[in-house]
Design a protein around this motif. Structure first.
Motif, PDB file in Angstrom:
ATOM      1  N   LEU A  41     -12.398 -25.176 -83.677  1.00  0.00           N
ATOM      2  CA  LEU A  41     -13.322 -26.146 -84.240  1.00  0.00           C
ATOM      3  C   LEU A  41     -14.726 -25.986 -83.663  1.00  0.00           C
ATOM      4  O   LEU A  41     -15.722 -26.031 -84.389  1.00  0.00           O
ATOM      5  CB  LEU A  41     -12.817 -27.566 -83.984  1.00  0.00           C
TER       6      LEU A  41
ATOM      7  N   CYS B 273     -16.580 -23.020 -85.092  1.00  0.00           N
ATOM      8  CA  CYS B 273     -16.913 -23.121 -86.518  1.00  0.00           C
ATOM      9  C   CYS B 273     -18.336 -23.605 -86.739  1.00  0.00           C
ATOM     10  O   CYS B 273     -18.906 -23.372 -87.813  1.00  0.00           O
ATOM     11  CB  CYS B 273     -15.951 -24.086 -87.224  1.00  0.00           C
TER      12      CYS B 273
ATOM     13  N   ILE C 279     -17.212 -33.928 -82.334  1.00  0.00           N
ATOM     14  CA  ILE C 279     -16.244 -33.106 -81.599  1.00  0.00           C
ATOM     15  C   ILE C 279     -16.639 -33.017 -80.130  1.00  0.00           C
ATOM     16  O   ILE C 279     -15.798 -33.108 -79.230  1.00  0.00           O
ATOM     17  CB  ILE C 279     -16.146 -31.694 -82.213  1.00  0.00           C
TER      18      ILE C 279
END
Length: 205
Positions: A115, A118, A190
């Motif tokens: 993640l 990305c 995140i």
């Protein structure tokens, strides 16, 4: 050359000029530029990817950038994994945040790394160093790097392969701006969750 002067000199036009100048070397310049960024984090990976997409076209530009960024990240990981125990890197291992992040990565493995990689706004150098210091398997790291970088590089390539359309097609420009903002927002969320995870791990120990 002074770092600030270098940052000011690095523009999309200048990078494309370098690629065109060494066009006779084929894809090598397009691969080397993103690879070097892994070792010198202040270099703008986004501009390198956009320049490749403009110089080589969307698909070849994406491929060369993806190979360069992935190989560069993997080499940094291997160097840290190989020499991370040496005295030169002792200051990294002593850093409490690095220690907690390293432990967190070891527990959660592939998912968080994928993640993080990305998103173009993630400090990938930190991710590479933390992964190298951790006990995560090389296979897990390679999988996270190659898949995460693929998503990130393709998004940038798609946005950057036709810069003129961003000016001539305001609707597309607005959509791109919204997408970039959403990516930034998700990346920050995140990051917050990662920091919260580190705090929880710290409370348990």
């Amino acid at each position: 050359m002074d770092v600030e002067v270098l940052k000011e000199w690095i523009t999309l036009e200048n990078i494309m000029e370098i690629i065109e100048k060494y066009r006779s070397f084929g894809p090598i310049p397009g691969i080397l530029l993103p690879m070097v960024e892994a070792f010198i984090p202040f270099l703008p990976l986004v501009l390198f990817v956009m320049a490749n997409a403009n110089a080589f076209g969307l698909w070849f530009g994406f491929l060369f950038s993806w190979i360069g960024a992935s190989v560069g990240a993997y080499l940094v990981f291997l160097l840290i994994r190989r020499f991370g125990q040496k005295r030169f890197f002792a200051f990294l291992k002593r850093n409490p945040k690095v220690q907690k992040l390293t432990a967190w990565v070891e527990r959660h493995g592939f998912g968080p790394l994928f993640l993080l990689l990305c998103f173009p706004f993630t400090p990938s150098a930190v991710v590479n160093i933390v992964a190298g210091l951790s006990k995560i398997s090389i296979y897990q790291y390679m999988l996270a790097v190659f898949t995460g970088k693929m998503v990130m590089v393709f998004m940038i390539s798609f946005v950057g392969h036709d810069i003129r359309s961003l000016i001539t097609q305001p609707t597309r420009t607005a959509i791109v701006g919204v997408v970039i903002f959403i990516l930034w927002l998700v990346g920050k969320q995140i990051e917050i969750r990662l920091n919260n995870g580190v705090k929880k791990e710290r409370q348990r120990t």
